[in-house]
Write a protein that holds these residues in place. Structure first.
Motif, PDB file in Angstrom:
ATOM      1  N   PRO A   1      85.907  86.725  98.371  1.00 29.39           N
ATOM      2  CA  PRO A   1      86.390  85.939  97.229  1.00 29.39           C
ATOM      3  C   PRO A   1      85.822  86.517  95.931  1.00 29.39           C
ATOM      4  O   PRO A   1      84.696  87.018  95.898  1.00 29.39           O
ATOM      5  N   ARG A   2      86.600  86.454  94.889  1.00 26.34           N
ATOM      6  CA  ARG A   2      86.176  86.987  93.594  1.00 26.34           C
ATOM      7  C   ARG A   2      84.878  86.327  93.155  1.00 26.34           C
ATOM      8  O   ARG A   2      84.737  85.110  93.197  1.00 26.34           O
ATOM      9  N   GLY A   3      83.902  87.126  92.784  1.00 26.82           N
ATOM     10  CA  GLY A   3      82.602  86.643  92.331  1.00 26.82           C
ATOM     11  C   GLY A   3      81.514  86.756  93.385  1.00 26.82           C
ATOM     12  O   GLY A   3      80.331  86.705  93.056  1.00 26.82           O
ATOM     13  N   GLN A   4      81.895  86.916  94.647  1.00 27.48           N
ATOM     14  CA  GLN A   4      80.898  86.966  95.722  1.00 27.48           C
ATOM     15  C   GLN A   4      80.001  88.205  95.622  1.00 27.48           C
ATOM     16  O   GLN A   4      78.790  88.105  95.854  1.00 27.48           O
ATOM     17  N   ILE A   5      80.563  89.343  95.286  1.00 20.29           N
ATOM     18  CA  ILE A   5      79.761  90.571  95.208  1.00 20.29           C
ATOM     19  C   ILE A   5      78.780  90.467  94.040  1.00 20.29           C
ATOM     20  O   ILE A   5      77.598  90.807  94.175  1.00 20.29           O
TER      21      ILE A   5
ATOM     22  N   ALA B   1      77.628  87.696  92.840  1.00 16.51           N
ATOM     23  CA  ALA B   1      76.645  86.689  93.239  1.00 16.51           C
ATOM     24  C   ALA B   1      75.585  87.299  94.149  1.00 16.51           C
ATOM     25  O   ALA B   1      74.387  87.030  93.987  1.00 16.51           O
ATOM     26  N   MET B   2      76.008  88.135  95.091  1.00 18.64           N
ATOM     27  CA  MET B   2      75.048  88.765  95.997  1.00 18.64           C
ATOM     28  C   MET B   2      74.136  89.733  95.246  1.00 18.64           C
ATOM     29  O   MET B   2      72.967  89.873  95.582  1.00 18.64           O
ATOM     30  N   PHE B   3      74.666  90.380  94.209  1.00 16.71           N
ATOM     31  CA  PHE B   3      73.803  91.219  93.374  1.00 16.71           C
ATOM     32  C   PHE B   3      72.738  90.370  92.708  1.00 16.71           C
ATOM     33  O   PHE B   3      71.547  90.713  92.739  1.00 16.71           O
ATOM     34  N   LEU B   4      73.137  89.272  92.083  1.00 10.66           N
ATOM     35  CA  LEU B   4      72.177  88.409  91.382  1.00 10.66           C
ATOM     36  C   LEU B   4      71.119  87.866  92.331  1.00 10.66           C
ATOM     37  O   LEU B   4      69.930  87.885  92.024  1.00 10.66           O
ATOM     38  N   ILE B   5      71.555  87.390  93.496  1.00  5.50           N
ATOM     39  CA  ILE B   5      70.610  86.849  94.470  1.00  5.50           C
ATOM     40  C   ILE B   5      69.702  87.952  95.001  1.00  5.50           C
ATOM     41  O   ILE B   5      68.474  87.798  95.036  1.00  5.50           O
ATOM     42  N   GLY B   6      70.296  89.067  95.421  1.00  8.41           N
ATOM     43  CA  GLY B   6      69.508  90.165  95.991  1.00  8.41           C
ATOM     44  C   GLY B   6      68.506  90.736  95.012  1.00  8.41           C
ATOM     45  O   GLY B   6      67.329  90.911  95.337  1.00  8.41           O
ATOM     46  N   TYR B   7      68.965  91.018  93.788  1.00  8.19           N
ATOM     47  CA  TYR B   7      68.049  91.582  92.793  1.00  8.19           C
ATOM     48  C   TYR B   7      66.932  90.596  92.478  1.00  8.19           C
ATOM     49  O   TYR B   7      65.765  90.980  92.421  1.00  8.19           O
ATOM     50  N   SER B   8      67.287  89.339  92.268  1.00  8.51           N
ATOM     51  CA  SER B   8      66.252  88.374  91.864  1.00  8.51           C
ATOM     52  C   SER B   8      65.209  88.192  92.962  1.00  8.51           C
ATOM     53  O   SER B   8      64.013  88.118  92.669  1.00  8.51           O
ATOM     54  N   VAL B   9      65.614  88.157  94.220  1.00 10.78           N
ATOM     55  CA  VAL B   9      64.650  88.005  95.316  1.00 10.78           C
ATOM     56  C   VAL B   9      63.770  89.244  95.431  1.00 10.78           C
ATOM     57  O   VAL B   9      62.535  89.145  95.523  1.00 10.78           O
TER      58      VAL B   9
ATOM     59  N   MET C   1      68.342  83.879  87.384  1.00  9.60           N
ATOM     60  CA  MET C   1      69.270  84.814  88.031  1.00  9.60           C
ATOM     61  C   MET C   1      69.610  84.327  89.435  1.00  9.60           C
ATOM     62  O   MET C   1      70.772  84.366  89.853  1.00  9.60           O
ATOM     63  N   PHE C   2      68.602  83.893  90.169  1.00  9.87           N
ATOM     64  CA  PHE C   2      68.821  83.396  91.527  1.00  9.87           C
ATOM     65  C   PHE C   2      69.705  82.147  91.506  1.00  9.87           C
ATOM     66  O   PHE C   2      70.671  82.043  92.271  1.00  9.87           O
ATOM     67  N   ILE C   3      69.388  81.212  90.625  1.00 10.76           N
ATOM     68  CA  ILE C   3      70.177  79.982  90.512  1.00 10.76           C
ATOM     69  C   ILE C   3      71.618  80.318  90.132  1.00 10.76           C
ATOM     70  O   ILE C   3      72.574  79.754  90.691  1.00 10.76           O
ATOM     71  N   GLY C   4      71.788  81.245  89.191  1.00 10.42           N
ATOM     72  CA  GLY C   4      73.134  81.667  88.809  1.00 10.42           C
ATOM     73  C   GLY C   4      73.885  82.305  89.964  1.00 10.42           C
ATOM     74  O   GLY C   4      75.083  82.063  90.151  1.00 10.42           O
ATOM     75  N   GLY C   5      73.197  83.114  90.762  1.00 14.49           N
ATOM     76  CA  GLY C   5      73.830  83.738  91.921  1.00 14.49           C
ATOM     77  C   GLY C   5      74.252  82.721  92.965  1.00 14.49           C
ATOM     78  O   GLY C   5      75.351  82.794  93.518  1.00 14.49           O
ATOM     79  N   VAL C   6      73.395  81.739  93.231  1.00 11.18           N
ATOM     80  CA  VAL C   6      73.743  80.679  94.188  1.00 11.18           C
ATOM     81  C   VAL C   6      74.912  79.855  93.643  1.00 11.18           C
ATOM     82  O   VAL C   6      75.864  79.543  94.372  1.00 11.18           O
TER      83      VAL C   6
ATOM     84  N   LEU D   1      77.232  80.809  91.519  1.00  6.52           N
ATOM     85  CA  LEU D   1      78.441  81.630  91.570  1.00  6.52           C
ATOM     86  C   LEU D   1      78.977  81.722  92.991  1.00  6.52           C
ATOM     87  O   LEU D   1      80.192  81.691  93.218  1.00  6.52           O
ATOM     88  N   THR D   2      78.082  81.808  93.968  1.00  2.94           N
ATOM     89  CA  THR D   2      78.499  81.830  95.382  1.00  2.94           C
ATOM     90  C   THR D   2      79.251  80.544  95.722  1.00  2.94           C
ATOM     91  O   THR D   2      80.349  80.592  96.291  1.00  2.94           O
ATOM     92  N   LEU D   3      78.664  79.410  95.382  1.00  6.76           N
ATOM     93  CA  LEU D   3      79.291  78.127  95.694  1.00  6.76           C
ATOM     94  C   LEU D   3      80.616  77.964  94.961  1.00  6.76           C
ATOM     95  O   LEU D   3      81.611  77.513  95.537  1.00  6.76           O
ATOM     96  N   TRP D   4      80.649  78.344  93.704  1.00  5.08           N
ATOM     97  CA  TRP D   4      81.862  78.231  92.898  1.00  5.08           C
ATOM     98  C   TRP D   4      82.971  79.109  93.457  1.00  5.08           C
ATOM     99  O   TRP D   4      84.111  78.661  93.595  1.00  5.08           O
ATOM    100  N   SER D   5      82.651  80.347  93.797  1.00  5.25           N
ATOM    101  CA  SER D   5      83.701  81.264  94.253  1.00  5.25           C
ATOM    102  C   SER D   5      84.225  80.905  95.638  1.00  5.25           C
ATOM    103  O   SER D   5      85.371  81.198  95.968  1.00  5.25           O
ATOM    104  N   ARG D   6      83.415  80.262  96.460  1.00  2.00           N
ATOM    105  CA  ARG D   6      83.886  79.833  97.781  1.00  2.00           C
ATOM    106  C   ARG D   6      84.904  78.690  97.681  1.00  2.00           C
ATOM    107  O   ARG D   6      85.711  78.511  98.570  1.00  2.00           O
ATOM    108  N   ARG D   7      84.813  77.916  96.617  1.00  2.42           N
ATOM    109  CA  ARG D   7      85.735  76.791  96.437  1.00  2.42           C
ATOM    110  C   ARG D   7      87.055  77.201  95.806  1.00  2.42           C
ATOM    111  O   ARG D   7      87.999  76.437  95.836  1.00  2.42           O
ATOM    112  N   ARG D   8      87.073  78.379  95.225  1.00  2.00           N
ATOM    113  CA  ARG D   8      88.293  78.856  94.548  1.00  2.00           C
ATOM    114  C   ARG D   8      89.283  79.387  95.564  1.00  2.00           C
ATOM    115  O   ARG D   8      88.909  79.951  96.570  1.00  2.00           O
ATOM    116  N   PRO D   9      90.586  79.247  95.289  1.00  2.29           N
ATOM    117  CA  PRO D   9      91.571  79.839  96.199  1.00  2.29           C
ATOM    118  C   PRO D   9      91.489  81.375  96.139  1.00  2.29           C
ATOM    119  O   PRO D   9      91.197  81.943  95.101  1.00  2.29           O
ATOM    120  N   HIS D  10      91.721  81.996  97.263  1.00  2.00           N
ATOM    121  CA  HIS D  10      91.614  83.457  97.336  1.00  2.00           C
ATOM    122  C   HIS D  10      92.823  84.125  96.727  1.00  2.00           C
ATOM    123  O   HIS D  10      93.909  83.941  96.969  1.00  2.00           O
TER     124      HIS D  10
END
Length: 164
Positions: free
Chosen positions: A102-106, A108-116, A148-153, A155-164
């Motif tokens: 879904p758009r935004g997932q990649i 989001a994973m960058f933000l989460i991965g980098y921040s951790v 950054m982590f909060i934003g990534g999480v 964005l993950t939640l938001w993009s999962r709710r959006r239609p593909h």
């Protein structure tokens, strides 16, 4: 300039490019996200070669003495960041982006991965001398990773709710 400020500059530039070329913002961000870690890796390797942004004093066998950092051996934290935020994050994002998402997932994973990874690396890195440790014993780098982590999480939640 710190990475966090640079990220805001890149986001502003991508906003302009997306508007100018009429491309969805998150589509462009998802394209760019896997390309960032090799640049981070090159920057951290440069930090190591230049002997800057060294780690905390340590007695591990691979600790090094850095010119300008005193006589004590220190963690080569630049190499930890090279490996984590550069190579490991690149490999993960390359794999993650190889399948339709879904758009935004990649992004989001960058933000989460980098921040951790950056948050963890900060335990081995010497804090900025003019700032030291801040609230709760955390460094400025760690505090900047929290949104950054909060934003990534988010964005993950938001993009999962959006239609593909």
């Amino acid at each position: 300039m710190s990475f966090h400020g640079g990220l805001l500059g890149v986001m502003a530039t991508i906003t302009f490019a997306a508007w100018r070329h009429r491309v969805p913002y998150l589509q462009l961000m998802d394209f760019a996200a896997p390309l960032v870690p090799p640049g981070i890796a090159a920057g951290r390797l440069g930090n190591f070669i230049n002997g800057e942004l060294w780690g905390r004093v340590s007695d591990v066998p691979w600790a090094m003495v850095f010119r300008g950092a005193g006589p004590e051996p220190r963690h080569p934290s630049q190499l930890y960041q090279f490996a984590g935020e550069g190579l490991l994050l690149f490999a993960f994002l390359w794999w993650f982006s190889s399948k339709p998402r879904p758009r935004g997932q990649i992004s989001a994973m960058f933000l989460i991965g980098y921040s951790v990874l950056r948050f963890l690396a900060e335990f081995f890195r010497e804090p900025d001398s003019y700032l030291g440790f801040l609230a709760m014993g955390m460094t400025m780098g760690q505090w900047l990773c929290v949104p950054m982590f909060i934003g990534g999480v988010g964005l993950t939640l938001w993009s999962r709710r959006r239609p593909h």
